[in-house]
Design a protein around this motif. Structure first.
Motif, PDB file in Angstrom:
ATOM      1  N   ILE A 159      -7.003  -0.514   5.629  1.00 61.08           N
ATOM      2  CA  ILE A 159      -6.191   0.318   4.750  1.00 61.08           C
ATOM      3  C   ILE A 159      -5.227   1.145   5.591  1.00 61.08           C
ATOM      4  CG2 ILE A 159      -6.214   2.065   2.930  1.00 61.08           C
ATOM      5  CD1 ILE A 159      -7.534  -0.614   2.185  1.00 61.08           C
ATOM      6  N   ALA A 160      -3.955   1.188   5.170  1.00 70.40           N
ATOM      7  CA  ALA A 160      -2.930   1.935   5.909  1.00 70.40           C
ATOM      8  C   ALA A 160      -3.349   3.401   6.039  1.00 70.40           C
ATOM      9  CB  ALA A 160      -1.594   1.820   5.190  1.00 70.40           C
ATOM     10  N   PRO A 161      -3.194   3.992   7.225  1.00 70.72           N
ATOM     11  CA  PRO A 161      -3.627   5.382   7.442  1.00 70.72           C
ATOM     12  C   PRO A 161      -3.043   6.365   6.431  1.00 70.72           C
ATOM     13  CG  PRO A 161      -3.087   4.345   9.533  1.00 70.72           C
ATOM     14  CD  PRO A 161      -2.692   3.376   8.467  1.00 70.72           C
ATOM     15  N   ALA A 162      -1.779   6.160   6.046  1.00 72.86           N
ATOM     16  CA  ALA A 162      -1.151   7.093   5.093  1.00 72.86           C
ATOM     17  C   ALA A 162      -1.868   7.088   3.753  1.00 72.86           C
ATOM     18  CB  ALA A 162       0.322   6.710   4.904  1.00 72.86           C
ATOM     19  N   LEU A 163      -2.271   5.907   3.295  1.00 76.20           N
ATOM     20  CA  LEU A 163      -2.997   5.805   2.032  1.00 76.20           C
ATOM     21  C   LEU A 163      -4.428   6.310   2.198  1.00 76.20           C
ATOM     22  CD1 LEU A 163      -3.112   4.928  -0.914  1.00 76.20           C
ATOM     23  CD2 LEU A 163      -3.642   2.603  -0.151  1.00 76.20           C
ATOM     24  N   LEU A 164      -5.032   5.971   3.327  1.00 74.34           N
ATOM     25  CA  LEU A 164      -6.422   6.353   3.576  1.00 74.34           C
ATOM     26  C   LEU A 164      -6.583   7.876   3.592  1.00 74.34           C
ATOM     27  CD1 LEU A 164      -9.049   4.785   4.092  1.00 74.34           C
ATOM     28  CD2 LEU A 164      -8.647   5.038   6.532  1.00 74.34           C
ATOM     29  N   SER A 165      -5.556   8.585   4.046  1.00 74.20           N
ATOM     30  CA  SER A 165      -5.627  10.051   4.124  1.00 74.20           C
ATOM     31  C   SER A 165      -5.546  10.704   2.752  1.00 74.20           C
ATOM     32  CB  SER A 165      -4.500  10.578   5.013  1.00 74.20           C
ATOM     33  OG  SER A 165      -3.239  10.382   4.399  1.00 74.20           O
ATOM     34  N   ARG A 166      -5.181   9.934   1.730  1.00 70.24           N
ATOM     35  CA  ARG A 166      -4.999  10.503   0.387  1.00 70.24           C
ATOM     36  C   ARG A 166      -6.123  10.138  -0.577  1.00 70.24           C
ATOM     37  NH1 ARG A 166      -0.341   9.910   2.987  1.00 70.24           N
ATOM     38  NH2 ARG A 166       1.427  11.287   2.498  1.00 70.24           N
ATOM     39  N   VAL A 167      -7.128   9.450  -0.086  1.00 66.55           N
ATOM     40  CA  VAL A 167      -8.236   9.034  -0.945  1.00 66.55           C
ATOM     41  C   VAL A 167      -9.567   9.385  -0.285  1.00 66.55           C
ATOM     42  CG1 VAL A 167      -6.910   7.125  -1.940  1.00 66.55           C
ATOM     43  CG2 VAL A 167      -8.358   6.705   0.061  1.00 66.55           C
ATOM     44  N   GLN A 168     -10.615   9.391  -1.102  1.00 67.45           N
ATOM     45  CA  GLN A 168     -11.969   9.507  -0.587  1.00 67.45           C
ATOM     46  C   GLN A 168     -12.527   8.095  -0.396  1.00 67.45           C
ATOM     47  OE1 GLN A 168     -13.546  12.448   0.163  1.00 67.45           O
ATOM     48  NE2 GLN A 168     -11.631  13.458  -0.378  1.00 67.45           N
ATOM     49  N   VAL A 169     -13.308   7.906   0.639  1.00 70.20           N
ATOM     50  CA  VAL A 169     -13.952   6.610   0.871  1.00 70.20           C
ATOM     51  C   VAL A 169     -15.418   6.734   0.515  1.00 70.20           C
ATOM     52  CG1 VAL A 169     -14.583   4.851   2.557  1.00 70.20           C
ATOM     53  CG2 VAL A 169     -12.338   5.932   2.676  1.00 70.20           C
ATOM     54  N   GLN A 196       0.830  -1.211   0.000  1.00 70.46           N
ATOM     55  CA  GLN A 196       0.000   0.000   0.000  1.00 70.46           C
ATOM     56  C   GLN A 196       0.860   1.255   0.000  1.00 70.46           C
ATOM     57  OE1 GLN A 196      -3.269   0.075   2.824  1.00 70.46           O
ATOM     58  NE2 GLN A 196      -3.499  -2.140   2.742  1.00 70.46           N
ATOM     59  N   ASP A 197       1.954   1.219   0.771  1.00 72.22           N
ATOM     60  CA  ASP A 197       2.848   2.378   0.830  1.00 72.22           C
ATOM     61  C   ASP A 197       3.509   2.645  -0.520  1.00 72.22           C
ATOM     62  OD1 ASP A 197       2.270   2.827   3.452  1.00 72.22           O
ATOM     63  OD2 ASP A 197       4.083   1.908   4.257  1.00 72.22           O
ATOM     64  N   ALA A 198       3.701   1.580  -1.315  1.00 68.81           N
ATOM     65  CA  ALA A 198       4.327   1.740  -2.633  1.00 68.81           C
ATOM     66  C   ALA A 198       3.466   2.584  -3.573  1.00 68.81           C
ATOM     67  CB  ALA A 198       4.593   0.367  -3.251  1.00 68.81           C
ATOM     68  N   LEU A 199       2.178   2.693  -3.276  1.00 70.82           N
ATOM     69  CA  LEU A 199       1.274   3.477  -4.114  1.00 70.82           C
ATOM     70  C   LEU A 199       1.344   4.974  -3.810  1.00 70.82           C
ATOM     71  CD1 LEU A 199      -1.830   1.137  -3.731  1.00 70.82           C
ATOM     72  CD2 LEU A 199      -0.671   1.593  -5.894  1.00 70.82           C
ATOM     73  N   LEU A 200       1.742   5.315  -2.589  1.00 70.65           N
ATOM     74  CA  LEU A 200       1.607   6.686  -2.087  1.00 70.65           C
ATOM     75  C   LEU A 200       2.219   7.760  -2.984  1.00 70.65           C
ATOM     76  CD1 LEU A 200       2.188   6.167   1.749  1.00 70.65           C
ATOM     77  CD2 LEU A 200       0.047   6.623   0.574  1.00 70.65           C
ATOM     78  N   PRO A 201       3.522   7.663  -3.315  1.00 66.43           N
ATOM     79  CA  PRO A 201       4.125   8.772  -4.076  1.00 66.43           C
ATOM     80  C   PRO A 201       3.498   8.975  -5.444  1.00 66.43           C
ATOM     81  CG  PRO A 201       5.618   6.885  -3.972  1.00 66.43           C
ATOM     82  CD  PRO A 201       4.504   6.604  -3.022  1.00 66.43           C
ATOM     83  N   HIS A 202       3.028   7.906  -6.052  1.00 69.79           N
ATOM     84  CA  HIS A 202       2.467   7.991  -7.409  1.00 69.79           C
ATOM     85  C   HIS A 202       1.047   8.542  -7.393  1.00 69.79           C
ATOM     86  CE1 HIS A 202       6.028   5.697  -8.324  1.00 69.79           C
ATOM     87  NE2 HIS A 202       5.652   4.794  -7.440  1.00 69.79           N
ATOM     88  N   VAL A 203       0.306   8.281  -6.316  1.00 69.78           N
ATOM     89  CA  VAL A 203      -1.016   8.883  -6.141  1.00 69.78           C
ATOM     90  C   VAL A 203      -0.854  10.371  -5.844  1.00 69.78           C
ATOM     91  CG1 VAL A 203      -3.082   8.935  -4.675  1.00 69.78           C
ATOM     92  CG2 VAL A 203      -2.114   6.737  -5.391  1.00 69.78           C
ATOM     93  N   GLU A 204       0.123  10.698  -4.987  1.00 71.22           N
ATOM     94  CA  GLU A 204       0.346  12.099  -4.624  1.00 71.22           C
ATOM     95  C   GLU A 204       0.754  12.950  -5.820  1.00 71.22           C
ATOM     96  OE1 GLU A 204       3.247  11.805  -1.484  1.00 71.22           O
ATOM     97  OE2 GLU A 204       1.725  12.174   0.044  1.00 71.22           O
ATOM     98  N   LYS A 205       1.609  12.398  -6.685  1.00 71.14           N
ATOM     99  CA  LYS A 205       2.117  13.152  -7.835  1.00 71.14           C
ATOM    100  C   LYS A 205       1.138  13.196  -9.004  1.00 71.14           C
ATOM    101  CE  LYS A 205       6.948  12.015  -6.811  1.00 71.14           C
ATOM    102  NZ  LYS A 205       8.128  11.214  -7.251  1.00 71.14           N
ATOM    103  N   GLY A 206       0.090  12.353  -8.950  1.00 64.99           N
ATOM    104  CA  GLY A 206      -0.875  12.328 -10.046  1.00 64.99           C
ATOM    105  C   GLY A 206      -0.441  11.456 -11.206  1.00 64.99           C
ATOM    106  N   THR A 207       0.600  10.633 -10.980  1.00 64.66           N
ATOM    107  CA  THR A 207       1.021   9.699 -12.036  1.00 64.66           C
ATOM    108  C   THR A 207      -0.095   8.705 -12.324  1.00 64.66           C
ATOM    109  OG1 THR A 207       3.293   9.880 -11.228  1.00 64.66           O
ATOM    110  CG2 THR A 207       2.818   8.084 -12.769  1.00 64.66           C
TER     111      THR A 207
END
Length: 412
Positions: free
Chosen positions: A150-160, A124-135
């Motif tokens: 879901i990991a809190p770091a990822l959960l904070s970057r998405v809508q549920v 899940q953490d491997a997704l973070l930088p690419h979601v943040e950058k809009g890749t």
């Protein structure tokens, strides 16, 4: 495309649920709590904007379908991964494809990860930088509560977005659509009038189950002259026993419903939730421990026998095991539901602990109550003036510290 690919596509049998999967928002049935004209999500989709989200809902409620529609509405690439069979390597390849697409055509990529709760925290953490950058834009589907899985770091970057079981009215429309497709393609079928209602009840809001039953029932029905005939008896024989979805979220939700039903003195509801837990594969020892908690928390000294009943039920469960212990659990549940209720014990202890921990009411015992069973105790005044209650039960004696001597935790 190779010859083998051509043969594979020619020979494979595509399930009806896949054939009838909606392609547009107008075809999408159910979830009107979030997908309706001029709703926030509807307007976002119609604007062509992409966003990352987690779709949380039961099986067959349309999570994958909605993801594909979102990608289509936003005119983006759609890459589908399964958390069961993919890993970090697959993610890296997918992200590289998305990056190349952005550079070459400017087209955005939506990555759909089915059962994302099965990904480890590292994945899940491997997704973070690419979601943040809009890749990439991420849509993860899960049947489990994202707050737990879901990991809190990822959960904070998405809508549920929480999806519900498909309501009966829309599920019936899906069933009729399924039979119509099969009739148009393969020929007429005579249906018992109660078939639709039966499939709705059996499917429990799961469109995939409903369409699988439609497809199977059509082809298992016998020919009569120039058409088929499907009876209620035949479809009952086909479907047989229902399966019960019972995961982590259901574990907590059903235990909560069970306790609240007993607390509310509804024995019928308590038995229903008990049955669902047992059929779902819940550990009967967990249920018996819950009964012990209920006996003290919700019944207490209004009926002290309840705790004895619960303790004996726990012992019986460990002795008997299933399926016999279902009877003991039912007996104890009924008794506790019908017993008089009092929450005095839990309120008293929690109030006292809160006073000590958070309100600063942390005082030592008065000197006359302190231990005096050692040589120098009386020199410090410990135990002096204590009155042995059994010798003088009517003596007026203070047992709380002076600072809170009139504090009440229990009912008089």
């Amino acid at each position: 495309m190779s010859l083998f690919d051509v043969l594979e596509n020619k020979n494979k049998q595509i399930p009806l649920a896949e054939i009838l999967r909606p392609k547009t928002l107008n075809e999408y049935l159910g979830q009107y709590n979030i997908i309706k004209k001029n709703s926030a999500i509807w307007n976002l989709l119609k604007s062509g904007r992409l966003f990352s989200l987690i779709l949380w809902g039961p099986p067959g409620c349309g999570k994958t379908t909605l993801s594909r529609i979102i990608a289509n509405e936003a005119n983006s690439n759609f890459i589908e991964l399964s958390a069961v069979s993919s890993g970090v390597k697959d993610l890296k390849e997918t992200i590289e494809k998305a990056r190349i697409e952005l550079r070459s055509s400017g087209k955005k990529t939506l990555v759909f990860i089915d059962e994302i709760h099965r990904y480890t925290k590292t994945q899940q953490d491997a997704l973070l930088p690419h979601v943040e950058k809009g890749t990439i834009y991420l849509i993860g589907s899960t049947t489990e509560n994202p707050s737990f899985q879901i990991a809190p770091a990822l959960l904070s970057r998405v809508q549920v977005m929480q999806l519900n079981y498909i309501d009966d009215e829309n599920l019936l429309k899906i069933i009729r659509k399924g039979y119509k497709y099969l009739i148009d393609k393969y020929g007429k079928i005579e249906l018992d009038a109660k078939i639709g209602e039966f499939i709705v009840n059996h499917s429990r809001g799961d469109a995939r189950i409903a369409l699988n039953i439609v497809e199977s029932s059509y082809f298992c029905s016998p020919y009569q002259e120039d058409s088929r005939k499907l009876t209620l008896e035949l479809i009952e024989n086909l479907t047989q026993k229902q399966t019960i979805k019972y995961g982590i979220q259901e574990h907590y939700d059903h235990a909560s419903a069970f306790q609240k039903s007993i607390r509310g003195s509804d024995a019928n509801a308590a038995i229903y939730w008990l049955a669902k837990m047992l059929l779902g594969g819940e550990d009967p020892r967990f249920i018996s421990r819950r009964l012990i908690i209920i006996a003290s928390e919700d019944i207490g000294n209004a009926d002290p026998t309840a705790l004895t009943i619960a303790m004996n039920a726990h012992k019986a469960v460990e002795t008997l095991g299933m399926p016999e212990s279902r009877i003991t659990l039912a007996q104890a549940s009924i008794y506790l539901a019908k017993a008089k209720k009092s929450n005095e014990a839990i309120i008293a202890i929690d109030t006292a602990m809160n006073d000590i921990e958070h309100k600063g009411l942390n005082y030592p015992p008065p000197n006359h109550l302190k231990d005096s069973h050692y040589k120098d105790a009386q020199k410090y005044g410990f135990g002096v003036d204590y009155i042995y209650t059994h010798s003088n039960p009517n003596a007026d004696q203070q047992f709380l510290p002076d600072e809170i001597k009139n504090k009440k935790y229990c009912q008089d």
